[in-house]
Design an enzyme around this catalytic site. Structure first.
Site, PDB file in Angstrom:
ATOM      1  N   CYS A 190       0.850  -1.086   0.082  1.00 62.76           N
ATOM      2  CA  CYS A 190      -0.097   0.008  -0.129  1.00 62.76           C
ATOM      3  C   CYS A 190       0.799   1.337   0.012  1.00 62.76           C
ATOM      4  O   CYS A 190       2.001   1.223   0.688  1.00 62.76           O
ATOM      5  CB  CYS A 190      -0.790  -0.029   1.170  1.00 62.76           C
ATOM      6  SG  CYS A 190      -2.031  -1.444   1.259  1.00 62.76           S
ATOM      7  N   CYS A 215       2.265  -7.951   6.786  1.00 63.95           N
ATOM      8  CA  CYS A 215       0.996  -7.689   7.278  1.00 63.95           C
ATOM      9  C   CYS A 215       0.165  -8.436   8.052  1.00 63.95           C
ATOM     10  O   CYS A 215      -0.501  -7.807   8.794  1.00 63.95           O
ATOM     11  CB  CYS A 215       0.287  -7.232   5.935  1.00 63.95           C
ATOM     12  SG  CYS A 215      -0.065  -8.999   5.077  1.00 63.95           S
TER      13      CYS A 215
HETATM   14  S1  SF4 Z   1      -1.498  -0.475   7.498  1.00 63.96           S
HETATM   15 FE1  SF4 Z   1      -1.854  -2.535   6.030  1.00 63.96          FE
HETATM   16  S2  SF4 Z   1      -3.781  -2.355   4.934  1.00 63.96           S
HETATM   17 FE2  SF4 Z   1      -3.372  -0.453   5.891  1.00 63.96          FE
HETATM   18  S3  SF4 Z   1      -2.555   0.884   4.199  1.00 63.96           S
HETATM   19 FE3  SF4 Z   1      -0.930   0.103   5.296  1.00 63.96          FE
HETATM   20  S4  SF4 Z   1      -0.360  -1.855   4.068  1.00 63.96           S
HETATM   21 FE4  SF4 Z   1      -2.169  -1.229   3.507  1.00 63.96          FE
END
Ligand code: SF4
Length: 222
Positions: A190, A215
């Site tokens: 992301c 993640c």
């Molecule tokens: S915390 Fe995880 S799901 Fe949220 S934006 Fe960042 S990588 Fe993506």
């Protein structure tokens, strides 16, 4: 091509994994190794469901590339959606990727993926050991328990592949790669949680500003 023997082994692993004709899927973030696994799995199941975790937070380049590759290879793309839109989540909880990235990943990646995986028996991934210290002991063929208790076969065909081998395959098979690599990114997730790598020896060191390396999907115990 430099990796002939390894490629043969990889193809055999994929074929063995599919021998039972169990329902299989592939989780794809459209990074380089994913495109290699995708190419190899599609040799045997051209219509394999390609599960993309649609967090709503990806780079515009990633969405563009996903759509181009989907069209180019006529992929069976499945966008795996969180329960809440980005707007709903941000209005309720604020910017969780800043305040609580584990929770954000849980809501937008881990839980949606586990719901989606319930439809399958075999799960292909593009994980590799050299990507991160957290992946050093990765097994090419493993089992993975979902929270429901269902046990999946988790297959990581490129577990032992080097960066050079991934790039060599992509070149040999004329697979275009995400343009973000040309800007120096070595691991792409992301946008708010992806930066250039801080440690050249750790490809994932640009993820989450060093606060974490995963993640939660691949370290979950179900
Ligand atoms: S915390 Fe995880 S799901 Fe949220 S934006 Fe960042 S990588 Fe993506």
């Amino acid at each position: 091509m430099v990796l002939t023997d390894k490629l043969t082994e990889t193809r055999e692993l994929i074929a063995d994994s599919l021998r039972s004709k169990a329902a299989a899927c592939f989780t794809c973030s459209f990074q380089a190794e994913d495109m290699v696994v995708l190419s190899l799995v599609r040799e045997q199941i051209p219509n394999v469901p390609v599960l993309f975790l649609e967090t709503g937070y990806h780079f515009a380049d990633v969405y563009r590339y996903r759509d181009e590759m989907t069209q180019r290879y006529a992929l069976n793309l499945v966008n795996v959606m969180p329960e809440k839109t980005v707007a709903e989540q941000e209005s309720q909880f604020g910017l969780l990727y800043q305040s609580a990235p584990d929770r954000c990943c849980k809501l937008r990646k881990v839980e949606p993926l586990f719901r989606a995986l319930a439809d399958y028996e075999v799960w292909f991934t593009g994980l590799r050991r050299v990507q991160s210290p957290t992946r050093a002991n990765l097994q090419p063929a493993d089992v993975f328990p979902l929270p429901s208790g269902k046990i999946l076969r988790k297959i990581s065909p490129l577990a032992a592949w080097t960066d050079q081998e991934v790039w060599s395959f992509a070149k040999e098979y004329d697979i275009p790669l995400l343009p973000l690599y040309e800007k120096g990114y070595t691991s792409i997730g992301c946008e708010p949680c992806t930066a250039l790598p801080m440690d050249p020896e750790n490809l994932r060191s640009g993820r989450w500003a060093g606060r974490k390396l995963e993640c939660g999907i691949h370290i979950a115990k179900g």
